[in-house]
Enzyme design. Structure first.
Site, PDB file in Angstrom:
ATOM      1  CG  ASP A  45      -2.061   0.915   1.265  1.00 36.48           C
ATOM      2  OD1 ASP A  45      -1.903   1.814   0.131  1.00 36.48           O
ATOM      3  OD2 ASP A  45      -2.931   0.985   2.004  1.00 36.48           O
ATOM      4  CG  ASP A  46      -0.118   4.529  -0.103  1.00 41.36           C
ATOM      5  OD1 ASP A  46      -1.191   4.192  -0.625  1.00 41.36           O
ATOM      6  OD2 ASP A  46      -0.363   5.696   1.216  1.00 41.36           O
ATOM      7  CB  CYS A 101      -6.558   2.931  -1.358  1.00 42.49           C
ATOM      8  SG  CYS A 101      -6.661   1.355  -0.975  1.00 42.49           S
ATOM      9  NE  ARG A 121      -5.794  -1.169  -1.698  1.00 42.35           N
ATOM     10  CZ  ARG A 121      -4.696  -1.733  -1.047  1.00 42.35           C
ATOM     11  NH1 ARG A 121      -5.122  -3.100  -0.573  1.00 42.35           N
ATOM     12  NH2 ARG A 121      -3.826  -1.049  -0.695  1.00 42.35           N
ATOM     13  CE  LYS A 129      -6.180   0.182   2.097  1.00 39.91           C
ATOM     14  NZ  LYS A 129      -5.291   1.450   2.101  1.00 39.91           N
ATOM     15  CG  HIS A 159     -10.037   0.913   1.251  1.00 36.63           C
ATOM     16  ND1 HIS A 159      -9.106   2.238   1.023  1.00 36.63           N
ATOM     17  CD2 HIS A 159     -11.146   1.775   1.362  1.00 36.63           C
ATOM     18  CE1 HIS A 159      -9.633   2.956   1.410  1.00 36.63           C
ATOM     19  NE2 HIS A 159     -10.816   3.138   1.830  1.00 36.63           N
ATOM     20  CB  SER A 175      -6.500   3.477   4.741  1.00 35.14           C
ATOM     21  OG  SER A 175      -6.806   3.448   3.611  1.00 35.14           O
ATOM     22  CG  HIS A 181      -1.964   3.754   3.768  1.00 34.36           C
ATOM     23  ND1 HIS A 181      -2.436   4.648   4.916  1.00 34.36           N
ATOM     24  CD2 HIS A 181      -2.647   4.270   2.780  1.00 34.36           C
ATOM     25  CE1 HIS A 181      -3.281   5.562   4.561  1.00 34.36           C
ATOM     26  NE2 HIS A 181      -3.350   5.109   3.166  1.00 34.36           N
ATOM     27  CG  ASP A 216      -2.508   1.010  -3.024  1.00 34.35           C
ATOM     28  OD1 ASP A 216      -1.240   1.284  -2.792  1.00 34.35           O
ATOM     29  OD2 ASP A 216      -3.513   1.291  -2.220  1.00 34.35           O
ATOM     30  CG  ASN A 217      -1.794   4.383  -4.016  1.00 34.33           C
ATOM     31  OD1 ASN A 217      -2.831   3.978  -3.447  1.00 34.33           O
ATOM     32  ND2 ASN A 217      -0.870   4.745  -3.349  1.00 34.33           N
ATOM     33  CE  LYS A 228      -2.923   7.437  -1.019  1.00 36.81           C
ATOM     34  NZ  LYS A 228      -2.758   7.165   0.304  1.00 36.81           N
TER      35      LYS A 228
HETATM   36 MG    MG Z   1      -2.803   3.102  -1.220  1.00 33.91          MG
END
Ligand code: MG
Length: 455
Positions: free
Chosen positions: A49-50, A89, A93, A146, A148, A171, A225, A277-278, A298
């Site tokens: 994540d991130d 996010c 996903r 996660k 989301h 998150s 994240h 994810d980003n 992001k």
């Molecule tokens: Mg993310």
């Protein structure tokens, strides 16, 4: 002197004799050929994540130590042009699990860019997730980490094709941050320091428990994240500081998964994919990652927001290589369906294309890739060319301002990976071709009902 990290070091301390015994039993059953040859392969998707394009050693980071991911890349296929389908996010996903642009399912909003903890929307029932599709072939499925894609009970992973769920519904900066097993809250707020370790334990136990039948494990890490929390075993150890500690723990986790697959004799029948994810959350300063030489992070549809590490590992099936084909998380759905022998649903549009040929060393034909910021089409890429129709700030007070470009900004991502030099004036034919791609795309697109603003 900085200590180097080594992958696969040490036993899994929490595994105990039961797991060790299972490993021995497995080794014996593989050796005696108990497993059926026609079983479809297992799939493991590990999603950070991130995490930015530049945050791994194998993507050029000078101080974050990622020996397990570096090893996975050295043994597998590492993509240099691998994308998520959104710069934040929830839509990202959505695209991974459905193979489709988020705008098609309505996983977009006017006010919000992701689902919030008071949202009442989620991934619509009409969408088909990878887990749901693999159920047709009898796969065991688990979602660890996660989610989301909707936190209300009707949207949880257990309602979307996963046999089990252990993780956060959204998150780690959203309140009240429950840790959920199945549909029940285990603790609230979740203790973040041990989350990566607990996700890893869950993932390893799932693999061992399912070793005799095909399985799909979706391991979606909460980190890096923010807020960042590292296990005491990793805290204060990385030369990159806390962000590095957290990424190095995720790297350890990847190592544990690969080690388990090897120990269970499953490495050659399991495709493992790693991505994020980003891009990096740059406004978090030292607690945000890096997109390397890519522009922005992001929230942006410049490359830094959406181009990600993309590593595919499958000993005996994927040759060690660096691949410069353009690919995206939306390709994962059709890839897994082809490998599992599941036909693609014919009642809807898919934006992803199977990567099976590419993973076996074949060439990929160019196709257009569309960059969305929520429901707004921002840019299109085909081959090395990227046309930016709209740009806007990824975060901050300038974000409401929408900058439309006519003609679009044109970048040659081969010559100019950092998107510094607009060459539209010199390539009117390329601009016209990309604008025609946009027209075709928009004329055929049927957006879904927006979910993010439902309260
Ligand atoms: Mg993310």
């Amino acid at each position: 002197m900085t200590q180097s990290r080594v992958c696969h070091s040490g036993l899994i301390s929490w595994s105990g004799p039961r797991v060790w015994l299972a490993a021995v039993v497995m080794a014996v059953s593989v050796a005696s050929g108990v497993l059926g040859a026609e079983r479809p392969p297992n799939f493991v998707i590990i999603f950070a994540d991130d995490l930015g394009y530049g945050d791994l050693g194998c993507y050029g980071h000078p101080t974050i130590r990622t020996p397990c991911l570096d090893g996975m890349a050295a043994e597998g296929m590492r993509f240099t042009e691998f994308y998520s389908a959104a710069p934040v996010c929830t839509p990202s996903r959505t695209a991974l699990l459905t193979g489709r642009l988020p705008i098609r399912s309505g996983m977009v909003g006017a006010e919000r860019r992701v689902l919030a903890s008071n949202s009442t929307g989620g991934l619509p029932d009409s969408e088909i997730t990878i887990a749901e599709a693999l159920k047709a072939k009898g796969y065991a499925t688990a979602c660890v980490g996660k989610w989301h894609l909707g936190h209300l009970p009707r949207y949880l992973p257990t309602k979307r094709g996963f046999d089990s769920f252990f993780g956060l519904p959204y998150s780690n900066d959203m309140k009240p941050t429950p840790l959920i097993r199945g549909e029940q809250t285990l603790e609230e707020p979740a203790m973040l320091e041990t989350l990566t370790e607990r996700y890893t334990k869950e993932a390893v136990e799932f693999i061992i428990a399912q070793r005799d039948k095909p399985f799909f494990l979706y391991l979606a890490h909460t980190f890096p994240h923010t807020p960042l929390k590292a296990n005491p075993r990793f805290a204060g150890k990385s030369p990159r500081g806390l962000f590095g500690d957290v990424v190095e723990e995720v790297d350890w986790s990847v190592g544990q998964v690969l080690k388990t697959l090897r120990e269970q004799g499953l490495a050659e029948r399991t495709l493992v994919m790693f991505s994020s994810d980003n891009g990096p959350w740059l406004i978090r300063g030292l607690n945000g990652g890096s997109a390397g030489l890519l522009r922005d992070g992001k929230g942006s549809t410049f490359e830094g927001g959406m181009r990600e590490p993309g590593i595919f590992w499958w000993p005996g099936q994927i040759k060690p290589s660096v691949n410069r084909s353009m690919a995206s998380t939306m390709d994962v759905f059709p890839t897994l369906m082809e490998l599992a022998g599941v036909g693609m649903p014919s009642d809807r549009e898919y934006d992803g294309r199977s990567l099976v040929k590419v993973l076996r060393g074949g060439k990929r034909e160019d196709a257009s890739f569309f960059y969305y910021d929520n429901a707004m089409l921002m840019a299109v890429r085909k081959g090395p060319w990227k046309a930016c129709l709209v740009t806007r700030a990824s975060y901050g007070p300038d974000r409401p301002k929408i900058n439309k470009h006519d003609p679009p900004l044109l970048y040659h991502l081969g010559h100019d990976p950092s998107e510094k030099f607009d060459v539209a004036k010199d390539h009117a034919d390329v601009v016209a071709d990309l604008l025609a791609e946009v027209q075709r795309h928009q004329a055929a697109l049927k957006p879904g009902t927006p979910q993010f603003d439902l309260k």
